[in-house]
Design a protein around this motif. Structure first.
Motif, short mmCIF file in Angstrom:
data_model
loop_
_atom_site.label_atom_id
_atom_site.label_comp_id
_atom_site.label_asym_id
_atom_site.label_seq_id
_atom_site.Cartn_x
_atom_site.Cartn_y
_atom_site.Cartn_z
N MET A 74 3.90 0.36 9.41
CA MET A 74 4.24 1.55 8.64
C MET A 74 5.41 1.29 7.70
O MET A 74 5.40 1.76 6.55
N VAL A 75 6.42 0.57 8.20
CA VAL A 75 7.57 0.28 7.34
C VAL A 75 7.12 -0.49 6.10
O VAL A 75 7.51 -0.17 4.96
N ASP A 76 6.23 -1.48 6.30
CA ASP A 76 5.71 -2.22 5.15
C ASP A 76 4.96 -1.28 4.22
O ASP A 76 5.08 -1.37 2.99
N ALA A 77 4.17 -0.38 4.82
CA ALA A 77 3.38 0.55 4.01
C ALA A 77 4.29 1.44 3.18
O ALA A 77 4.00 1.71 2.01
N VAL A 78 5.41 1.87 3.78
CA VAL A 78 6.33 2.72 3.03
C VAL A 78 6.93 1.94 1.87
O VAL A 78 7.01 2.42 0.74
N SER A 79 7.32 0.69 2.13
CA SER A 79 7.90 -0.12 1.06
C SER A 79 6.89 -0.33 -0.06
O SER A 79 7.23 -0.31 -1.24
N ASN A 80 5.62 -0.53 0.30
CA ASN A 80 4.58 -0.78 -0.71
C ASN A 80 3.99 0.51 -1.25
O ASN A 80 3.06 0.46 -2.06
N ARG A 81 4.44 1.62 -0.75
CA ARG A 81 3.88 2.93 -1.12
C ARG A 81 2.38 2.98 -0.92
O ARG A 81 1.63 3.47 -1.76
N ASP A 106 -12.70 7.65 9.67
CA ASP A 106 -12.60 7.00 8.36
C ASP A 106 -11.23 7.31 7.77
O ASP A 106 -11.00 8.40 7.27
N LEU A 107 -10.32 6.37 7.85
CA LEU A 107 -8.94 6.64 7.46
C LEU A 107 -8.65 6.17 6.04
O LEU A 107 -7.51 6.13 5.62
N GLY A 108 -9.66 5.77 5.33
CA GLY A 108 -9.44 5.35 3.95
C GLY A 108 -9.11 3.87 3.86
O GLY A 108 -9.10 3.14 4.85
N GLN A 109 -8.86 3.45 2.62
CA GLN A 109 -8.56 2.05 2.36
C GLN A 109 -7.07 1.86 2.17
O GLN A 109 -6.40 2.70 1.60
N SER A 110 -6.57 0.75 2.64
CA SER A 110 -5.18 0.43 2.36
C SER A 110 -5.08 0.00 0.91
O SER A 110 -5.86 -0.84 0.44
N ALA A 111 -4.17 0.60 0.16
CA ALA A 111 -4.09 0.31 -1.27
C ALA A 111 -3.53 -1.08 -1.52
O ALA A 111 -3.87 -1.72 -2.50
N SER A 112 -2.69 -1.57 -0.60
CA SER A 112 -2.04 -2.84 -0.91
C SER A 112 -2.91 -4.05 -0.62
O SER A 112 -2.85 -5.04 -1.34
N ASN A 113 -3.75 -4.00 0.42
CA ASN A 113 -4.59 -5.17 0.64
C ASN A 113 -6.08 -4.86 0.77
O ASN A 113 -6.86 -5.73 1.16
N GLY A 114 -6.45 -3.62 0.48
CA GLY A 114 -7.86 -3.31 0.38
C GLY A 114 -8.65 -3.28 1.68
O GLY A 114 -9.85 -3.08 1.68
#
Lengths: 294, 553, 318
Positions: free
Chosen positions: C274-281, C80-88
């Motif tokens: 990952m790069v997108d994730a870093v940009s979107n925090r 269970d790695l959690g939810q992505s904050a940017s797209n849920g």
């Protein structure tokens, strides 16, 4: 068969390629040193005086044409907003070199400092220090930088910190093994049986004998940090506008790639020249030192 | 294959340094050998003896080349062959036995593979017959468990056995010429005798022509018919072994002979009666300690000794006897697990931490390797000034005066003061090393194999200096060595160590002339004498003991 | 005898696990402990305090750090790695979709670069000091100094813009034939290999030369062993440990390179994610990606060490 005949035969049979090889090798070393020194030296000068030499302010919109090719007024063309590329490269180089130099020096200071400390401290502390650096070295440097930027946002001090966290562990590992080897040598034992303190042993007996290796290592770290930071900027996660290093310049103008714009090629090649120059210089210095030892 | 004749004419080998300059390593080398003769190449380090030996195989090390000359083995001219034919010669008609067998065997391949490799490559034997022949050689060379030793890896057998395995490897193809390159230098004396015996029998029985490279005249006296004395790449003297040993013509040969067995210059001094160092029931070891404090790996046990002011006590033993550990324990570098060390009637702290500055000053240590004992980044002046500064707090002018006195004391020119160790010769370095210890004006010098890394002539001069200093300054020596003759030349008393135990101790002349313990007898009996035929005379005794030793390993 | 070897291998495995645990601690500390408030960041500066507080509870940010770390770590172990904050979307789902692409890219790159580098290193070592060696030295020295984006942009310029042979971007979805495969993978793999090969070749050369200088190789030479056999049968087995280490270290460089390459060619792999994730925090996603990459790196280094242990005759045959 008489002697003279034998002698010439011996000569022709074992004609020495080795001798000429050594000479040729030496020439290569000298040649690469000059190329390396010239390339690296030129960029160092640019970093120091570039902003003074720049024909235009780096943010000024000087041309209506975007992605213009080389011309007399704009030797490196113009960028995606019609700014002078030469000026932007001259100013951007200062960021690339400056940040990397600061980070490389800090990495080596931290690495070598802790490396020597670990040798001189009690075993439990040495183990702790080693554990910490071993953990950090297991995080690839780009990963470390990405994680830090995601948490804190990108800024100049943060980029330096990320580069130091990424590259000090490697410097530590090298310095630590050097210092550990030196500390078992007999002159250190002699100093110990003379009743010398730990600080004296570290600074006077050990440090001078590892300095050259540490400096070579720092040079290599400088190259890696240049690559790391310009990579981050290329991803848009490094130096933030309006400031721009060479990596950011490549990123801004990537749209011109399909037309083969000079604006994207020039800064990319600039980084290559800097890192290749530095690498050639370090390699020629360390290989001639090795040859001297032989 | 019988031995073949070897004729070398005008051999010259040159080396190229990094800056492209060429210099001559050896030149004008001429000699010839009849089939079955053994020629010794003798000289000190840098004399070019190994370079000449390797040239017999048409080989020069990296950065060197054979510039001129001819090497004729039987009917073939070795130096004019092409690469493939040179390879065909090596390991078949000419075999090589390297100095350090431990380094010359590939660590990751079983021994048998390596012993028979040359025969298989040259296609002179099939695998089965090569193995059979190797087993026969293992038996002949008195290797233990000959049937299975070939399945082992190099790190699983002892140095002496490896050296014999290497001889088996060389003999496998019945070569016409064997090159022995200092094959026993890395071995302890007691092992050396066995290996020499095995080599000599094998070579003589086959009538192989051989070249034997060595720095040790006494060893050469056992092995060779002819001797070539080399110095700085040139032949100094050449002749039969008897002639060179008995009627040396060249001064250099005479100095080698004189240095080979250093003589005592003064009679042993009688004890001053004032106790300086007293060790009582010492035990030193490494590893985890058990409930009563005994470490897992005991290196030294039950050692008691007394050394008086101005005295000289020799500690003799082979590798692994614990002799260096004894010096380290006195110096405070390793803490004993049991027992006490008293210095000038006061208990010495087991570690450096608890020692007083005065104790540091009065006990000085001189290590074997002068290369590693002198910090390469400091000048001689700085090296010698430091103890003056720490112990006596002298000012700069006084230090400089004293440093010059010290240089004079060890017979060095003051011009060397601003050199770094890298610019000095081995003997000069060891003198600086001594001078630094003497700068502290110590009462006790711990000398750990101080002459072992040096050439014989240089080592003999250092020994002489030590002897003079002792009488001039009244400093006491704890002198550690594996070499009986140096101890005999310098010390009043001697202690014999064997596997961490003291087997015998007493006055030097008594112990060394009339040894009581069998190990001491074996040790003394194993030191080669400077006369041909010595090896045969001690053969019966040692070969019996060697079988016993091997079964232990 | 075998026993000591097993102990050695097991202790190496254990030490990797400990390091992975410590790495997780570092990553968690950087991403979740030190900075301001994640909830505030996600919602932006115009969010009401109530909204922020609600999100904090939802994200579990109101718990003490140690508890949060425990939840995070146990989530990792159970998948269970959690939810992505940017797209849920659940992070695990995002990773699962992209992981195969990254693995293919890495596998193809490794399969090409490792043999190539080994051969180059061997040739350079055998021809030491010769022209081949010096040319290879200069070439590899320059190659390791080049940033991936320079290689990638020049490749695009050449193959896509000037020659028009290859598309500038990778559309992995429509791989139907080998030609498609070539079209998509040539440039990314080429870019990655460029730096990788140079680095591994240099280290292989150094490791081999170390062995070729040894007394036992000289002995082999004096036994008449031909050059090729000296390298393959004598030097190489003893250089396996150092070479394996060199390969592992260089493949870790692949991790850095893959990030740039996936971005440039728009290749749908983990690194691009990952790069997108870093940009979107998107911190949960960043954490998961970072752990994945670090885990992969540790695995490689451990495998290299095991190679070294198993190839060492002193450890293998006591």
């Amino acid at each position: 068969m008489n002697r003279a005949e034998n002698a010439t035969r011996g000569r022709s049979g074992v004609r020495g390629p080795v001798a000429t090889l050594a000479v040729r090798r030496l020439r290569t070393v000298q040649w690469t040193r000059w190329v390396g020194l010239t390339l690296f030296g030129a960029w160092l000068l640019v970093a120091l005086f570039g902003p003074m030499l720049a024909p235009h302010p780096m943010g000024a919109f000087v041309s209506d044409e975007i992605y213009a090719g080389a011309s007399a007024s704009f030797p490196l063309g113009t960028d995606y907003m019609g700014r002078d590329m030469l000026s932007r490269v001259l100013v951007g180089a200062r960021y690339t070199l400056g940040l990397a130099l600061i980070a490389a020096v800090l990495s080596s200071l931290v690495g070598a400092g802790f490396g020597m400390l670990a040798v001189l401290t009690p075993r439990w502390l040495e183990e702790t220090i080693r554990r910490v650096f071993d953990t950090l070295i297991s995080i690839p440097s780009k990963m470390m930088a990405l994680v830090m930027v995601s948490a804190f946002g990108s800024s100049i001090p943060l980029l330096i910190l990320a580069a130091v966290l990424g590259y000090a562990p490697g410097a530590f590992r090298i310095a630590h093994s050097l210092a550990a080897n030196l500390s078992t040598l007999e002159y250190v034992q002699v100093a110990r049986t003379r009743g010398e303190g730990r600080l004296y042993i570290a600074i006077v007996e050990i440090l001078p004998n590892m300095l050259q290796s540490v400096l070579t290592d720092m040079g290599m770290r400088f190259v890696f940090i240049v690559l790391l930071l310009s990579g981050m900027s290329f991803l848009g996660l490094g130096v933030q506008p309006p400031a721009a290093d060479l990596g950011s310049l490549v990123r801004e103008n990537i749209g011109g790639l399909s037309e083969g714009a000079l604006a994207v090629i020039a800064p990319a090649v600039a980084i290559g020249m800097l890192t290749i120059g530095a690498n050639l210089l370090i390699d020629s210095l360390s290989s001639s030192r090795e040859a001297q030892k032989e | 294959m019988q031995g073949e004749s070897l004729v070398v004419r005008d051999l010259e080998v040159r080396a190229t340094s990094v800056d492209g300059e060429e210099r001559t390593l050896v030149e004008q080398i001429n000699f010839s050998l009849q089939p079955g003769e053994v020629m010794a190449l003798i000289g000190e380090s840098g004399s070019g003896k190994t370079t000449i030996a390797l040239a017999m195989l048409g080989y020069a090390r990296r950065g060197c080349r054979i510039a001129a000359g001819s090497v004729r083995l039987g009917e073939s001219e070795v130096l004019s062959l092409n690469a493939a034919r040179t390879r065909a010669l090596r390991g078949d008609r000419i075999a090589y036995v390297a100095q350090s067998a431990a380094a010359a065997f590939n660590p990751s391949r079983p021994l048998m593979e390596q012993v028979i490799e040359a025969a298989l490559i040259h296609g002179t034997m099939d695998r089965g017959s090569a193995r059979q022949r190797a087993l026969a050689l293992f038996r002949e060379l008195a290797l233990p468990d000959p049937e299975h030793i070939g399945e082992r890896y190099p790190h699983q057998v002892s140095g002496g056995q490896l050296q014999r395995l290497m001889a088996a490897m060389a003999l496998l193809t019945d070569p016409a010429l064997i090159i022995f390159d200092e094959p026993t230098t890395a071995l302890d004396v007691t092992t050396q005798v066995e290996v020499l015996n095995a080599f000599k029998r094998a070579v003589r029985e086959r009538g192989t022509t051989a070249i034997y490279v060595s720095h040790d005249l006494a060893v050469v006296a056992q092995m060779a018919d002819q001797v070539l004395v080399l110095n700085a790449g040139r032949i100094m003297e050449q002749g039969t072994i008897d002639k060179v040993l008995e009627r040396p013509e060249h001064d250099y040969t005479r100095s080698l002979l004189a240095a080979a067995r250093p003589q005592r210059r003064r009679p042993p001094t009688s004890s001053s009666g004032e106790e300086l160092l007293h060790i009582d029931n010492l035990q030193v070891g490494y590893g985890a300690k058990d409930s009563d404090g005994t470490p897992a790996d005991v290196v030294l046990d039950n050692i008691s000794l007394r050394l008086d002011r101005g005295g000289a006590l020799g500690i003799i033993g082979e590798s692994g006897s614990g002799k260096s550990t004894l010096a380290n324990a006195v110096a405070g570098l390793v803490a004993p697990s049991r027992g006490a060390v008293q210095f000038a009637r006061r208990e010495l702290s087991p570690t450096l931490r608890g020692r007083t500055p005065e104790q540091f000053r009065r006990i000085q240590m001189v290590f074997q390797s002068a290369d590693n004992s002198l910090n390469p980044s400091h000048t001689v002046r700085r090296l010698l000034s430091r103890p003056l500064q720490t112990y006596f707090k002298r000012d700069r002018a006084a230090r400089n005066r004293r440093v010059e006195e010290l240089m004079a004391l060890v017979r060095l020119s003051p011009e060397l003061l601003d050199c770094r160790p890298g610019e000095l010769s081995g003997g000069q370095k060891q003198r600086v090393n001594l001078a630094r210890a003497l700068a502290a004006e110590p009462d006790l010098l711990l000398c750990d194999e101080v002459t072992s890394a040096l050439d014989t002539v240089v080592g003999a001069a250092i020994l002489e200096l030590l002897d003079e200093l002792r009488h001039e300054l009244g400093v006491a020596y704890l002198f550690i060595s594996h070499d009986i003759s140096t101890i005999r030349a310098l010390c009043d008393d001697v202690m014999v160590l064997h596997q961490g135990q003291c087997v015998e101790a007493g006055r030097c002349d008594a112990v060394l002339e009339q040894p009581r313990h069998p190990y001491t007898r074996k040790l003394i009996g194993s030191v080669p004498e400077l006369r041909p035929g010595w090896l045969e005379s001690c053969q019966a005794e040692t070969s019996r003991e060697s079988v016993m030793d091997d079964s232990v390993q | 005898m075998r026993h000591t070897l097993a102990v050695l291998v097991l202790s190496r495995l254990a030490s990797s696990l400990v390091t992975l645990f410590l790495v997780s601690l570092v990553i968690f500390a950087i991403t979740a402990l030190l900075p301001g408030d994640t909830a505030q960041q996600i919602l932006g500066q115009f969010a009401t305090p109530e909204q922020v507080a609600a999100l904090r509870v939802q994200l579990g940010l109101d718990h003490p750090a140690l508890i949060r770390y425990w939840h995070w770590l146990s989530g990792f172990v159970t998948g269970d790695l959690g939810q992505s904050a940017s797209n849920g979307v659940p992070v695990a789902q995002l990773l699962a979709a992209r992981l195969p692409n990254s693995l293919i890219l890495a596998a193809v790159t490794t399969a090409i670069s490792v043999p190539l580098a080994l051969v180059m290193g061997m040739v350079a070592a055998m021809r030491r000091g010769g022209t081949t060696d010096r040319v290879l030295n200069l070439v590899t020295l320059s190659m390791v100094a080049l940033p991936e984006f320079l290689v990638a942009t020049l490749a695009v310029l050449l193959f896509a813009v000037k020659l028009g042979w290859l598309p500038a971007l990778s559309y992995v979805a429509n791989v139907e034939s080998f030609t498609d495969f070539l079209k998509i993978y040539t440039m990314p793999v080429l870019t990655l290999c460029f730096v990788l090969v140079a680095q591994m070749a240099r280290m292989t050369r150094a490791a081999l030369i170390d062995q070729l200088d040894s007394a036992y190789v000289e002995m082999a030479r004096l036994k008449g062993v031909p050059p090729m056999r000296r390298v393959l049968r004598h030097a190489l087995p003893n250089a396996v440990g150092p070479i394996a280490n060199a390969v592992a270290l260089s493949l870790s460089y692949l991790i850095g390179g893959v990030i740039i390459v996936e971005t440039i060619f728009n290749y749908p792999g983990i690194a691009g994610l990952m790069v997108d994730a870093v940009s979107n925090r998107d911190l949960a996603l960043v954490q998961a990606c970072a752990m994945l990459f670090c885990g992969a790196y540790l695995l490689l280094v451990m495998l290299a060490d095991l190679c070294a242990i198993l190839s060492n005759p002193r450890l293998r045959n006591r």
